[in-house]
Design an enzyme around this catalytic site. Sequence first.
Site, PDB file in Angstrom:
ATOM      1  CB  SER A   1      -0.959  -0.141   0.912  1.00 44.99           C
ATOM      2  OG  SER A   1      -1.660  -1.119   1.701  1.00 44.99           O
TER       3      SER A   1
ATOM      4  CG  HIS B   1      -2.155  -0.788  -3.976  1.00 43.49           C
ATOM      5  ND1 HIS B   1      -2.366   0.383  -4.056  1.00 43.49           N
ATOM      6  CD2 HIS B   1      -1.980  -1.184  -3.153  1.00 43.49           C
ATOM      7  CE1 HIS B   1      -3.092   0.597  -2.967  1.00 43.49           C
ATOM      8  NE2 HIS B   1      -2.985  -1.047  -2.077  1.00 43.49           N
TER       9      HIS B   1
ATOM     10  CD  GLU C   1      -2.935   3.929  -6.284  1.00 45.39           C
ATOM     11  OE1 GLU C   1      -3.000   4.796  -6.322  1.00 45.39           O
ATOM     12  OE2 GLU C   1      -2.825   3.258  -5.138  1.00 45.39           O
TER      13      GLU C   1
ATOM     14  CG  ASN D   1      -3.927   3.928   0.185  1.00 47.85           C
ATOM     15  OD1 ASN D   1      -5.005   4.037   1.059  1.00 47.85           O
ATOM     16  ND2 ASN D   1      -2.804   2.379  -0.159  1.00 47.85           N
TER      17      ASN D   1
END
Length: 291
Positions: free
Chosen positions: A119, A140, A152, A190
């Site tokens: 992450s 991701h 991602e 994130n």
Amino acid sequence: MEIKTVGIVGAGQMGSGIAHVFALSGHDVLLSDMSADALSNALALIDRNIERQVSRGKVSAEDKAAAIARIRTTTRLADLGPTDLIVEAATERESVKVAIFEDLLPHIQPHTILTSNTSSISITRLATRTDRPEKFMGLHFMNPVPVMQLVELIRGIATDEATYKTLLAVVEKLGKTAASAEDFPAFIVNRILVPMINEAVYTLYEGVGSVRSIDESLKLGANHPMGPLELADFIGLDTCLAIMNVLHDGLADTKYRPCPLLVKYVEAGWLGRKTQRGFYDYRGEVPVPTR
Ligand code: NAD
């Protein structure tokens, strides 16, 4: 290059979801974890989750059976040797991930692409601990993997174009949408989401609101489908804290200081849904706020 076989390291919340979507889209999956219990829990979870898709008419019973038959499990990393693509989805700790890649290297083939579902950890730095930084990328997925549309794609400095294009095609085959992010701490989603969660924990810590009022406020006042504390429990408080630490260390800005109350919950082992207690207690019929 066409990806046919996929090795997944870590059979927790993310690894099991990643195995689910790869198997349903026709890939042979080898799911590994150091814990045999995690593997059997993951298989049961995948079965339940695909069954839910069957009952909603989204997946046929035959496709479910074929997907389940495509998933094999192992506790030995060496068994992942013959796969075309490896997705590392183990605990969010750099030393854990580095050790996994080092253990995998003697067993994998020259063409195998290595990816991490991290992450927040630097893809470029993880890549340097392997023999193939050009074939290394961040892949991701979002939680829950079978439901969330976005993946991602994060290129390290050395990632080559062929690897990027192969992974773009993989995301397409999964029926998902790719967003490309540069390799800076926590990437796009994130970088924005987890500081918001951390701010919600500060709001609780400073007594501005209760767990319930903070979550209600963001749901009804900002149209978020889940409140930030509910979402934190869903992600895992250890993962949220790890991401804040990466932002704080990587960007050296005090605005990313993890809230001491978040640290306290993690110290208590109250990590959210996965341990049945976090900002809510999930052990009863309905979730009850813990503050
Ligand atoms: P989790 O705690 O549910 O699962 C981690 C699994 O890794 C556990 O089953 C553990 O036994 C296993 N593991 C740990 N060390 C291992 C090793 N050396 N070899 C093999 N297996 C090992 O965690 P998670 O939520 O699934 O997160 C996994 C990764 O996905 C992390 O990098 C996290 O940042 C990332 N991620 C999490 C979310 C989320 O919402 N939870 C979303 C996107 C990405």
